[in-house]
Design a protein around this motif. Sequence first.
Motif, PDB file in Angstrom:
ATOM      1  N   PHE A   1       0.739  -1.111  -0.089  1.00  0.00           N
ATOM      2  CA  PHE A   1       0.010  -0.061  -0.006  1.00  0.00           C
ATOM      3  C   PHE A   1       0.676   1.384  -0.038  1.00  0.00           C
ATOM      4  CE2 PHE A   1      -2.522   3.373   1.769  1.00  0.00           C
ATOM      5  CZ  PHE A   1      -3.570   3.294   1.174  1.00  0.00           C
ATOM      6  N   ALA A   2       0.746   2.115  -0.995  1.00  0.00           N
ATOM      7  CA  ALA A   2       1.483   3.296  -0.984  1.00  0.00           C
ATOM      8  C   ALA A   2       0.736   4.402   0.062  1.00  0.00           C
ATOM      9  CB  ALA A   2       1.655   3.980  -2.261  1.00  0.00           C
ATOM     10  N   GLY A   3       1.490   4.885   1.070  1.00  0.00           N
ATOM     11  CA  GLY A   3       1.022   5.586   1.974  1.00  0.00           C
ATOM     12  C   GLY A   3       0.904   7.027   1.347  1.00  0.00           C
ATOM     13  N   THR A   4       0.507   8.135   2.223  1.00  0.00           N
ATOM     14  CA  THR A   4       0.562   9.609   1.800  1.00  0.00           C
ATOM     15  C   THR A   4       1.290  10.345   2.930  1.00  0.00           C
ATOM     16  OG1 THR A   4      -1.636   9.236   0.883  1.00  0.00           O
ATOM     17  CG2 THR A   4      -1.174  11.304   1.235  1.00  0.00           C
ATOM     18  N   ASP A   5       2.302  11.139   2.406  1.00  0.00           N
ATOM     19  CA  ASP A   5       3.150  12.032   3.240  1.00  0.00           C
ATOM     20  C   ASP A   5       2.113  13.233   3.539  1.00  0.00           C
ATOM     21  OD1 ASP A   5       4.897  10.216   3.197  1.00  0.00           O
ATOM     22  OD2 ASP A   5       6.366  11.389   1.831  1.00  0.00           O
ATOM     23  N   ALA A   6       2.725  14.043   4.445  1.00  0.00           N
ATOM     24  CA  ALA A   6       1.787  15.370   4.744  1.00  0.00           C
ATOM     25  C   ALA A   6       2.910  16.318   5.429  1.00  0.00           C
ATOM     26  CB  ALA A   6       0.717  15.220   5.578  1.00  0.00           C
ATOM     27  N   PHE A   7       2.455  17.414   5.607  1.00  0.00           N
ATOM     28  CA  PHE A   7       3.474  18.655   6.138  1.00  0.00           C
ATOM     29  C   PHE A   7       2.471  19.694   6.620  1.00  0.00           C
ATOM     30  CE2 PHE A   7       5.688  22.693   5.806  1.00  0.00           C
ATOM     31  CZ  PHE A   7       6.936  22.199   6.368  1.00  0.00           C
ATOM     32  N   SER A   8       2.960  20.078   8.039  1.00  0.00           N
ATOM     33  CA  SER A   8       2.410  20.934   8.784  1.00  0.00           C
ATOM     34  C   SER A   8       3.429  22.022   9.339  1.00  0.00           C
ATOM     35  CB  SER A   8       1.641  20.260  10.056  1.00  0.00           C
ATOM     36  OG  SER A   8       1.314  21.168  10.982  1.00  0.00           O
ATOM     37  N   THR A   9       2.958  23.380   9.466  1.00  0.00           N
ATOM     38  CA  THR A   9       3.984  24.304   9.711  1.00  0.00           C
ATOM     39  C   THR A   9       3.129  25.559  10.512  1.00  0.00           C
ATOM     40  OG1 THR A   9       5.886  25.714   9.425  1.00  0.00           O
ATOM     41  CG2 THR A   9       4.062  25.596   7.520  1.00  0.00           C
ATOM     42  N   THR A  10       3.851  25.915  11.565  1.00  0.00           N
ATOM     43  CA  THR A  10       3.284  27.257  11.974  1.00  0.00           C
ATOM     44  C   THR A  10       4.019  28.427  11.829  1.00  0.00           C
ATOM     45  OG1 THR A  10       4.882  27.257  13.960  1.00  0.00           O
ATOM     46  CG2 THR A  10       2.762  26.009  14.228  1.00  0.00           C
ATOM     47  N   GLY A  11       4.920  28.168  10.811  1.00  0.00           N
ATOM     48  CA  GLY A  11       5.887  29.241  10.483  1.00  0.00           C
ATOM     49  C   GLY A  11       7.251  29.292  11.363  1.00  0.00           C
ATOM     50  N   GLN A  12       7.101  28.929  12.616  1.00  0.00           N
ATOM     51  CA  GLN A  12       8.300  28.636  13.405  1.00  0.00           C
ATOM     52  C   GLN A  12       8.736  27.207  13.808  1.00  0.00           C
ATOM     53  OE1 GLN A  12       6.941  31.575  16.292  1.00  0.00           O
ATOM     54  NE2 GLN A  12       7.987  33.174  15.254  1.00  0.00           N
ATOM     55  N   ALA A  13       7.782  26.503  13.549  1.00  0.00           N
ATOM     56  CA  ALA A  13       7.754  25.053  13.854  1.00  0.00           C
ATOM     57  C   ALA A  13       7.390  24.128  12.557  1.00  0.00           C
ATOM     58  CB  ALA A  13       7.443  24.593  15.153  1.00  0.00           C
ATOM     59  N   SER A  14       8.093  23.004  12.299  1.00  0.00           N
ATOM     60  CA  SER A  14       7.357  22.060  11.181  1.00  0.00           C
ATOM     61  C   SER A  14       7.174  20.757  11.625  1.00  0.00           C
ATOM     62  CB  SER A  14       7.925  22.379   9.768  1.00  0.00           C
ATOM     63  OG  SER A  14       9.383  21.799   9.758  1.00  0.00           O
ATOM     64  N   ALA A  15       6.297  20.075  11.241  1.00  0.00           N
ATOM     65  CA  ALA A  15       6.287  18.659  11.290  1.00  0.00           C
ATOM     66  C   ALA A  15       5.930  17.899   9.906  1.00  0.00           C
ATOM     67  CB  ALA A  15       5.323  18.324  12.323  1.00  0.00           C
ATOM     68  N   ARG A  16       6.679  16.838   9.762  1.00  0.00           N
ATOM     69  CA  ARG A  16       6.426  16.425   8.569  1.00  0.00           C
ATOM     70  C   ARG A  16       6.104  14.711   8.803  1.00  0.00           C
ATOM     71  NH1 ARG A  16      10.238  14.258   3.776  1.00  0.00           N
ATOM     72  NH2 ARG A  16      11.630  14.696   5.393  1.00  0.00           N
ATOM     73  N   PHE A  17       5.032  14.273   8.192  1.00  0.00           N
ATOM     74  CA  PHE A  17       4.631  12.809   8.306  1.00  0.00           C
ATOM     75  C   PHE A  17       5.266  12.146   6.973  1.00  0.00           C
ATOM     76  CE2 PHE A  17       2.167   8.953   7.325  1.00  0.00           C
ATOM     77  CZ  PHE A  17       2.579   8.354   8.401  1.00  0.00           C
ATOM     78  N   ILE A  18       6.254  11.245   7.085  1.00  0.00           N
ATOM     79  CA  ILE A  18       6.833  10.376   6.253  1.00  0.00           C
ATOM     80  C   ILE A  18       6.130   8.953   6.096  1.00  0.00           C
ATOM     81  CG2 ILE A  18       8.833   9.556   5.166  1.00  0.00           C
ATOM     82  CD1 ILE A  18      10.245  11.872   7.005  1.00  0.00           C
ATOM     83  N   SER A  19       5.324   8.672   5.089  1.00  0.00           N
ATOM     84  CA  SER A  19       4.638   7.464   5.136  1.00  0.00           C
ATOM     85  C   SER A  19       5.643   6.187   4.966  1.00  0.00           C
ATOM     86  CB  SER A  19       3.538   7.338   3.973  1.00  0.00           C
ATOM     87  OG  SER A  19       4.186   7.591   2.790  1.00  0.00           O
ATOM     88  N   TYR A  20       6.529   6.240   4.265  1.00  0.00           N
ATOM     89  CA  TYR A  20       7.584   5.198   4.273  1.00  0.00           C
ATOM     90  C   TYR A  20       8.404   4.944   5.429  1.00  0.00           C
ATOM     91  CZ  TYR A  20      11.042   2.124   2.222  1.00  0.00           C
ATOM     92  OH  TYR A  20      11.788   1.067   1.911  1.00  0.00           O
ATOM     93  N   GLY A  21       7.993   4.185   6.269  1.00  0.00           N
ATOM     94  CA  GLY A  21       8.759   3.897   7.523  1.00  0.00           C
ATOM     95  C   GLY A  21       7.968   4.670   8.607  1.00  0.00           C
ATOM     96  N   ASP A  22       6.860   5.219   8.415  1.00  0.00           N
ATOM     97  CA  ASP A  22       5.967   5.742   9.411  1.00  0.00           C
ATOM     98  C   ASP A  22       6.861   6.686  10.326  1.00  0.00           C
ATOM     99  OD1 ASP A  22       3.927   4.375   8.275  1.00  0.00           O
ATOM    100  OD2 ASP A  22       3.937   2.807   9.945  1.00  0.00           O
ATOM    101  N   LYS A  23       7.171   7.835   9.837  1.00  0.00           N
ATOM    102  CA  LYS A  23       7.949   8.689  10.734  1.00  0.00           C
ATOM    103  C   LYS A  23       7.489  10.133  10.844  1.00  0.00           C
ATOM    104  CE  LYS A  23      11.803   6.308   8.898  1.00  0.00           C
ATOM    105  NZ  LYS A  23      13.433   6.099   8.248  1.00  0.00           N
ATOM    106  N   PHE A  24       7.793  10.969  11.824  1.00  0.00           N
ATOM    107  CA  PHE A  24       7.672  12.377  12.000  1.00  0.00           C
ATOM    108  C   PHE A  24       9.082  12.850  11.905  1.00  0.00           C
ATOM    109  CE2 PHE A  24       3.547  10.917  14.140  1.00  0.00           C
ATOM    110  CZ  PHE A  24       2.738  11.364  13.533  1.00  0.00           C
TER     111      PHE A  24
END
Length: 122
Positions: free
Chosen positions: A24-47
Amino acid sequence: MFRNALTVTAIIVTSTALSTGLAFAGTDAFSTTGQASARFISYGDKFEVCDLASDGATAYVQYEYVRINGTLQKGEHRNPGNAGSCHTFDHNFGEGRVVKFRACEDHTAWPDHCDSWKKGIA
């Protein structure tokens, strides 16, 4: 002859798909406040959590995930570094499951600032 070639091709394709399994091909996503960022990396289930500013605030990610049995798993990961640093956190979410998350900044003197919830797929 053409019919035999098609049959052989179909058998090879079918046996290859069965022996390797379907991923199953997962979906990556990105979130930011401008001063902090978080990225979900589906390959390996990482933040990946990054501190983008020299403001004294700690960058972190909040996440929520509904397990296959229906229970809710919630948590957060804090970047232990300073401005300009990124840190990666590993997970093992169920394949095809939605993972909600958002980037936040931890301010000691006032309420934390968080982005809206984003969705990735494990």
